[in-house]
Design an enzyme around this catalytic site. Structure first.
Site, PDB file in Angstrom:
ATOM      1  CG  HIS A 394      -1.956  -0.945   1.376  1.00 25.16           C
ATOM      2  ND1 HIS A 394      -2.835  -1.124  -0.032  1.00 25.16           N
ATOM      3  CD2 HIS A 394      -2.426  -1.846   2.004  1.00 25.16           C
ATOM      4  CE1 HIS A 394      -3.565  -2.177   0.234  1.00 25.16           C
ATOM      5  NE2 HIS A 394      -3.095  -2.734   1.550  1.00 25.16           N
ATOM      6  CG  ASP A 428      -3.141  -8.099   0.503  1.00 24.90           C
ATOM      7  OD1 ASP A 428      -2.074  -8.571   1.483  1.00 24.90           O
ATOM      8  OD2 ASP A 428      -4.051  -7.392   0.733  1.00 24.90           O
ATOM      9  CG  HIS A 430      -6.691  -5.014   1.569  1.00 26.26           C
ATOM     10  ND1 HIS A 430      -6.440  -5.855   2.452  1.00 26.26           N
ATOM     11  CD2 HIS A 430      -7.834  -4.719   1.973  1.00 26.26           C
ATOM     12  CE1 HIS A 430      -6.790  -6.269   3.423  1.00 26.26           C
ATOM     13  NE2 HIS A 430      -7.971  -5.409   3.255  1.00 26.26           N
ATOM     14  CG  ASP A 517      -5.035  -9.970   3.082  1.00 25.96           C
ATOM     15  OD1 ASP A 517      -4.672 -10.485   1.938  1.00 25.96           O
ATOM     16  OD2 ASP A 517      -4.810  -8.736   3.315  1.00 25.96           O
TER      17      ASP A 517
HETATM   18  N1  Q9C Z   1     -10.950  -1.985  10.930  1.00 25.21           N
HETATM   19  C1  Q9C Z   1      -2.706  -5.129   3.870  1.00 25.21           C
HETATM   20  O1  Q9C Z   1      -3.466  -6.285   3.932  1.00 25.21           O
HETATM   21  N2  Q9C Z   1      -8.264  -1.947   6.804  1.00 25.21           N
HETATM   22  N3  Q9C Z   1      -3.401  -4.227   4.491  1.00 25.21           N
HETATM   23  C2  Q9C Z   1      -8.377  -1.858   8.394  1.00 25.21           C
HETATM   24  C3  Q9C Z   1      -9.467  -1.928  10.226  1.00 25.21           C
HETATM   25  C4  Q9C Z   1      -6.973  -1.658   6.143  1.00 25.21           C
HETATM   26  C5  Q9C Z   1      -4.502  -3.984   4.789  1.00 25.21           C
HETATM   27  C6  Q9C Z   1      -9.877  -2.006   8.631  1.00 25.21           C
HETATM   28  C7  Q9C Z   1      -6.325  -2.829   5.762  1.00 25.21           C
HETATM   29  C8  Q9C Z   1      -5.218  -2.542   5.222  1.00 25.21           C
HETATM   30  C9  Q9C Z   1      -1.354  -5.209   3.866  1.00 25.21           C
HETATM   31 ZN    ZN Z   2      -4.278  -7.276   2.547  1.00 29.07          ZN
END
Ligand code: Q9C
Ligand code: ZN
Length: 578
Positions: A394, A428, A430, A517
């Protein structure tokens, strides 16, 4: 110091260099091999299924790619035996164990392919076949060498009868039982000999003569000559997986200093140890020590002011304290930030990535680990896994967020782009907004990301399929957003689409941003991938046979992280080697 490795493709410079040298050695030492045959070696390696045997090349080199010797080997998987075509040392190599190491590597390959026999030809060491004393001496020396390694001549057949192709020499058929202790039964031998002769003497040996030789195998089991040079032999100790076939693994052992001690902060040190615990149950990995790389690799993809800001402010934060940015300017006519904590929002996209000194140090180490992996790929490794945290995908040119600070994946990909065309596949859950941003205007690094639809998922503001790149990079960014509730088969379809694009692009190297994830029940995702889905994904990608660097990104359910990581990695491995 030398190492042995299999060279399968002429994609990376080090492999092209190796193949060139091998061809040179053949030209110098084997005047009976035709130029056409020498020139088709790269094609045979790249496309083994096109030919009747599968050709494998093992080279022995120093780590810089200077070849000391090689073994060219053919596998016959249907009949279950191996045939060693050529084994040779470069003119400047004076033994030193190189020949034996190469031969043993070929034995290991046979065993790992489930073969019982290795065959090859070696010049007769009998007086009657060697009027010249010098040749007799060197043929005896060679035969002693093979005897020590476990191979003996096949006796009592017409195999060594001089043929047109080797009019001046008698060659024994050598048989190596690979320490199985089995006898060589007649039908196995006849089938193998027929296949070998048809292939090796296709142009020079009439079918009638081939059959005569095959039918001269009448003893059952076939007799192998008793040991004549040594009394006894040390059996070879076979590793479960030949060393150069293992996946190289680099871990950031210092990552645990970056520890946000809040129960709802998912990006925890235990993620790495839980993965490592599973990997350590297998023999699939070889650990590589992390090397240090200079900041110039980071500054090649990140804004210098951003990196300096992160480093300086991180170092200002008191021990155990964390800074969560709270003011996020819209970057329209704003002044440049001073390097003070209250300006942290300038470079930050969300509230998920606290700044503190250890975040910087840990992220810096993750970069070194990913670069160590990239340099292993550069020097000829097939699969390298950088098990790192914090993640990086990110982090863009001049911003951080989503638990990420420095984009290790992008930094490694850029490093590799000096040696060839690079594709990044982000798996990933995301969107990999960081490398999308970094390579958006470039056509030498293809970025692909499969992720949950940003309309409803983090990072919300990028990851749409309309984002295809700009300028020279137009068409070199591919987003494959998927619904929130998909399962393995739907995900596999998206991987197939990604592969289509990869096949058009034809990268020399693949970098996989491996987020886990995507698993069922992951606290930050909503997809339903199960362990077998990770295996299938890995297998499909392993079959592409690109040298592949895998960099760990997200994945937060520590009860399955390790199993899923291992499933994906062993899938990759088996897709390639099986
Ligand atoms: N309630 C990676 O998987 N969302 N980053 C957080 C918390 C952020 C994920 C929500 C997700 C970031 C590298
Ligand atoms: Zn992620």
């Amino acid at each position: 110091m030398f190492r042995i490795r299999r060279v399968q493709d002429a994609l990376l410079p080090i492999n092209r260099f190796a193949i060139d040298q091998v061809q040179q050695i053949i030209r110098e030492q084997f005047d009976d091999m035709s130029d056409a045959k020498i020139r088709e070696i790269p094609e045979k390696l790249h496309n083994p299924m096109k030919f009747d045997f599968m050709t494998l090349l093992f080279v022995c080199d120093d780590r810089k790619g200077r070849v000391k010797g090689f073994a060219l080997f053919s596998a016959e998987p249907t009949l279950g035996f191996g045939f060693l075509d050529l084994i040779a040392l470069s003119n400047s190599t004076k033994g030193g164990g190189v020949g034996a190491a190469l031969y043993q590597r070929v034995q290991e390959e046979c065993v790992s392919l489930g073969f019982n026999w290795l065959f090859f030809e070696s010049m007769s060491d009998l007086e009657q076949d060697n009027p010249d004393r010098e040749t007799l001496k060197s043929n005896r020396k060679r035969m002693r060498f093979y005897e020590q390694l476990g191979a003996r001549p096949v006796m009592n057949t017409l195999y060594q009868r001089p043929r047109k192709a080797n009019a001046n020499n008698a060659y024994f058929l050598m048989a190596d039982d690979l320490d199985s202790g089995l006898g060589l039964d007649k039908s196995t031998a006849k089938n193998a000999v027929q296949a070998i002769l048809r292939r090796k003497y296709k142009k020079t040996l009439a079918e009638k003569l081939t059959l005569e030789i095959v039918n001269s195998f009448t003893d059952d089991p076939v007799q192998l000559r008793a040991l004549t040079y040594i009394k006894q032999r040390q059996p070879h100790v076979y590793p479960s997986i030949p060393r150069d076939k293992k996946i190289q693994l680099i871990v950031t052992d210092g990552h645990a200093i970056h520890h946000i001690k809040s129960l709802d902060y998912a990006e925890q040190p235990v993620r790495v140890s839980s993965i490592l615990e599973e990997l350590d149950k297998t023999d699939l990995f070889e650990r590589l020590a992390r090397k240090h790389f200079s900041d110039k690799h980071i500054l090649a993809v990140h804004d210098r002011r951003f990196v300096n800001y992160f480093k300086e402010v991180a170092m200002k934060i008191e021990h155990e304290n964390s800074l969560i940015p709270d003011v996020f300017p819209i970057r329209k006519n704003v002044n440049q930030p001073r390097n003070v904590p209250s300006h942290a929002g300038y470079y930050c996209i969300d509230i998920y990535s606290p700044i503190n000194r250890n975040a910087y140090l840990a992220a810096r180490e993750a970069v070194d680990a990913a670069l160590t992996g990239a340099s292993a790929i550069e020097s000829g490794s097939q699969f390298v896994y950088a098990l790192v945290r914090p993640p990086g995908h990110h982090a863009s040119y001049d911003s951080f967020g989503g638990y990420c600070y420095l984009n290790s994946t992008a930094i490694a990909a850029h490093y590799l782009s000096h040696y060839g065309r690079v594709a990044i596949l982000d798996l990933d859950y995301h969107h990999g907004n960081g490398q999308q941003d970094i390579f958006y205007r470039r056509d030498d690094v293809l970025t692909i990301s499969i992720h949950a639809d940003p309309a409803v998922e983090y990072p919300y503001f990028s990851g749409y399929k309309e984002e295809i790149g700009e300028g020279a990079g137009k068409g070199y960014n591919l987003n494959l957003p998927l619904k929130r509730d998909i399962d393995g088969p739907t995900h596999l379809d998206a991987i197939r689409q990604a592969i289509k694009r990869l096949n058009q692009f034809k990268p020399d190297v693949l970098v996989i941003a491996l987020g886990l994830d995507t698993a069922q029940n992951d606290p930050s995702g909503s997809w339903k991938l199960l362990i077998d889905d990770f295996t299938n994904n890995g297998q499909l990608l392993g079959k592409l046979r690109y040298p592949t660097l895998i960099v760990q990104e997200g994945g937060y359910d520590c009860s399955v992280l390790g199993k899923n990581a291992l499933a994906f990695l062993s899938g990759l491995w088996s897709g390639y080697y099986r």
